[in-house]
Design a protein around this motif. Sequence first.
Motif, PDB file in Angstrom:
ATOM      1  N   ASN A  22     -24.572  11.674   8.675  1.00 27.02           N
ATOM      2  CA  ASN A  22     -23.390  11.208   7.951  1.00 27.02           C
ATOM      3  C   ASN A  22     -23.512   9.736   7.571  1.00 27.02           C
ATOM      4  O   ASN A  22     -23.165   9.327   6.463  1.00 27.02           O
ATOM      5  N   PHE A  23     -23.987   8.924   8.509  1.00 24.65           N
ATOM      6  CA  PHE A  23     -24.132   7.493   8.235  1.00 24.65           C
ATOM      7  C   PHE A  23     -25.131   7.262   7.106  1.00 24.65           C
ATOM      8  O   PHE A  23     -24.926   6.408   6.243  1.00 24.65           O
ATOM      9  N   CYS A  50     -10.968   3.565  -0.516  1.00 22.14           N
ATOM     10  CA  CYS A  50     -11.374   3.900   0.852  1.00 22.14           C
ATOM     11  C   CYS A  50     -12.160   5.204   0.820  1.00 22.14           C
ATOM     12  O   CYS A  50     -11.667   6.209   0.292  1.00 22.14           O
ATOM     13  N   VAL A  51     -13.357   5.193   1.371  1.00 24.49           N
ATOM     14  CA  VAL A  51     -14.179   6.396   1.455  1.00 24.49           C
ATOM     15  C   VAL A  51     -14.364   6.729   2.929  1.00 24.49           C
ATOM     16  O   VAL A  51     -14.901   5.924   3.687  1.00 24.49           O
ATOM     17  N   ILE A  52     -13.907   7.908   3.337  1.00 26.14           N
ATOM     18  CA  ILE A  52     -14.017   8.329   4.738  1.00 26.14           C
ATOM     19  C   ILE A  52     -14.902   9.563   4.795  1.00 26.14           C
ATOM     20  O   ILE A  52     -14.594  10.589   4.192  1.00 26.14           O
ATOM     21  N   ASN A  53     -16.039   9.441   5.491  1.00 32.64           N
ATOM     22  CA  ASN A  53     -16.993  10.545   5.648  1.00 32.64           C
ATOM     23  C   ASN A  53     -16.792  11.139   7.034  1.00 32.64           C
ATOM     24  O   ASN A  53     -17.024  10.473   8.043  1.00 32.64           O
ATOM     25  N   THR A  54     -16.354  12.394   7.099  1.00 33.23           N
ATOM     26  CA  THR A  54     -15.836  12.965   8.334  1.00 33.23           C
ATOM     27  C   THR A  54     -16.809  13.893   9.057  1.00 33.23           C
ATOM     28  O   THR A  54     -17.803  14.353   8.497  1.00 33.23           O
ATOM     29  N   CYS A  55     -16.439  14.182  10.301  1.00 30.67           N
ATOM     30  CA  CYS A  55     -17.190  15.083  11.181  1.00 30.67           C
ATOM     31  C   CYS A  55     -16.226  16.161  11.663  1.00 30.67           C
ATOM     32  O   CYS A  55     -15.018  15.945  11.705  1.00 30.67           O
ATOM     33  N   SER A  56     -16.777  17.319  12.053  1.00 32.13           N
ATOM     34  CA  SER A  56     -15.909  18.383  12.568  1.00 32.13           C
ATOM     35  C   SER A  56     -16.615  19.189  13.646  1.00 32.13           C
ATOM     36  O   SER A  56     -16.355  20.371  13.817  1.00 32.13           O
ATOM     37  N   VAL A  57     -17.491  18.521  14.420  1.00 33.05           N
ATOM     38  CA  VAL A  57     -18.282  19.250  15.394  1.00 33.05           C
ATOM     39  C   VAL A  57     -17.436  19.728  16.569  1.00 33.05           C
ATOM     40  O   VAL A  57     -17.756  20.726  17.222  1.00 33.05           O
ATOM     41  N   ARG A 145     -30.500   1.967   6.181  1.00 35.28           N
ATOM     42  CA  ARG A 145     -30.750   1.134   7.346  1.00 35.28           C
ATOM     43  C   ARG A 145     -29.531   1.182   8.239  1.00 35.28           C
ATOM     44  O   ARG A 145     -28.409   1.067   7.776  1.00 35.28           O
ATOM     45  N   GLY A 146     -29.747   1.392   9.518  1.00 36.33           N
ATOM     46  CA  GLY A 146     -28.642   1.405  10.465  1.00 36.33           C
ATOM     47  C   GLY A 146     -28.111   0.005  10.690  1.00 36.33           C
ATOM     48  O   GLY A 146     -28.503  -0.956  10.038  1.00 36.33           O
ATOM     49  N   ASP A 147     -27.201  -0.109  11.653  1.00 37.80           N
ATOM     50  CA  ASP A 147     -26.603  -1.415  11.926  1.00 37.80           C
ATOM     51  C   ASP A 147     -27.529  -2.301  12.747  1.00 37.80           C
ATOM     52  O   ASP A 147     -27.180  -3.424  13.082  1.00 37.80           O
ATOM     53  N   ARG A 148     -28.734  -1.803  13.051  1.00 36.92           N
ATOM     54  CA  ARG A 148     -29.696  -2.620  13.789  1.00 36.92           C
ATOM     55  C   ARG A 148     -30.969  -2.773  12.940  1.00 36.92           C
ATOM     56  O   ARG A 148     -30.961  -3.431  11.924  1.00 36.92           O
ATOM     57  N   THR A 149     -32.041  -2.133  13.373  1.00 34.95           N
ATOM     58  CA  THR A 149     -33.288  -2.295  12.619  1.00 34.95           C
ATOM     59  C   THR A 149     -33.828  -0.981  12.094  1.00 34.95           C
ATOM     60  O   THR A 149     -34.646  -0.974  11.183  1.00 34.95           O
ATOM     61  N   ARG A 150     -33.410   0.120  12.677  1.00 35.28           N
ATOM     62  CA  ARG A 150     -33.985   1.413  12.312  1.00 35.28           C
ATOM     63  C   ARG A 150     -33.421   1.921  10.989  1.00 35.28           C
ATOM     64  O   ARG A 150     -32.249   1.733  10.685  1.00 35.28           O
ATOM     65  N   TYR A 151     -34.264   2.606  10.244  1.00 37.78           N
ATOM     66  CA  TYR A 151     -33.841   3.313   9.037  1.00 37.78           C
ATOM     67  C   TYR A 151     -33.695   4.800   9.384  1.00 37.78           C
ATOM     68  O   TYR A 151     -34.423   5.317  10.241  1.00 37.78           O
ATOM     69  N   PHE A 152     -32.785   5.466   8.676  1.00 35.31           N
ATOM     70  CA  PHE A 152     -32.572   6.891   8.903  1.00 35.31           C
ATOM     71  C   PHE A 152     -32.884   7.629   7.611  1.00 35.31           C
ATOM     72  O   PHE A 152     -32.220   7.435   6.596  1.00 35.31           O
ATOM     73  N   LEU A 153     -33.926   8.444   7.668  1.00 35.25           N
ATOM     74  CA  LEU A 153     -34.400   9.175   6.503  1.00 35.25           C
ATOM     75  C   LEU A 153     -33.974  10.639   6.623  1.00 35.25           C
ATOM     76  O   LEU A 153     -34.418  11.362   7.526  1.00 35.25           O
TER      77      LEU A 153
END
Length: 439
Positions: A22-23, A50-57, A145-153
């Motif tokens: 989602n992120f 406002c854009v809200i990307n939701t979860c429903s797990v 890029r996440g909020d640290r250093t890692r990228y999410f592909l």
Amino acid sequence: MTDNTVFQNKTAVYYTLGCKLNFSETSTIGRTLREAGIRTARKGEQADICVINTCSVTDTADKKCRRAIHRLIRQHPGAFVVVTGCYAQLRPEEVAGMEGVDLVLGAEQKKHMLTYLGDLRKKDSGEAIISKTTEIRSFVPSCSRGDRTRYFLKVQDGCDYYCSYCTIPFARGHSRNGTIESLVRQAAGVAEEGGKEIVLTGVNIGDFGRSTGETFADLIQALDQVEGIERYRISSIEPNLLTDHIIRFVAGSHRFMPHFHIPLQAGCDEVLKLMRRRYDTSLFRTKIETIRRYLPDAFIGVDVIVGTRGETDAYFRQVYDFIQSLDITQLHVFSYSERPGTQVLKIGHQVSAEERHARSQKLLALSEKKTREFYARFIGQTYPVLMEKAKAGSPMHGFTPHYIRVELENRAEWDNCILPVRLTGFNAEETALSGTPVC
């Protein structure tokens, strides 16, 4: 054609709930809106969108989504409010009926968000634009890029497994993926930006290749050749899809880290059958033993759901004993949550909320013990640590190849650098290992 002039000098705020996938997708949405002239709102600034990307797990996830929507509407009065993601796909009319919501976009529509924004005028009532699950077919590339250093592909989306407790296939559609060629290009782009670590994400990444005729093994071999990327990590992969070939490849690779995350969900064959999982405890144990044979020091994280319908006291004792016997590193423990429309609701035996909580606590205590023992094995040794940016006045943290969290003093020049660090012992909170850089 969309008239982008209406978007000039507009601002947007983004809020994401749920998984790393989602992120990553929110990041892609944000990039699309920025290219159209919509600036990301600064902290404390009231946004136009406002854009809200939701979860429903879980049911708890649904509640968090509703609270987040209400909170953002209060914080940004008059903003055009768009809700997307799994909760939006599964409960579109419910979301559209919330006061202040203007637009609800399903899984197939979110990639075209820009075309649905119109003139950004508030609506008298929310509009839901959703495709049926069977019509969710496209794969939307995403690398963030996440909020640290890692990228999410993002390498894969959707799921064809239909486990009895899960709604994700209904929210995300059938399994599909990008091409290896396109994913390699995105990884090369990360390297050009100076990124050193990429996490491969998806809903069921081991099922990669459904829509392109390729395989996950083919993918990781191709990514391993991308110059400039120092580290890859494989996010959660089903045990029946984690082949010996993949394990051996990771063991021989300098770029793929000795780190696996494998969903077990229940350490009892009877419960696994009720869940409609595609393996048994014997197969799962074999996978763990195979990893340990080729990668004795690998970090192995495991997902477990406790208190699902049908999990009797006797079955839970089997779950606990089985997990205790495994040479794993850490548990991600989830309490079972009733999901409307799932097949597991047909099972009569229910576990009380109090008992689900008690079982969770037992497994979390077991997890803490296993993680501490794993960390302790590395004290006194030196490993490369990829350091992450920290707030001023706070210690820096980073991870070894084996995903051991390391704490160092804060130095700005260390951000996104890989440092050789001698691990000296646990930090004060016992949440990481302290270390000394070896220069």
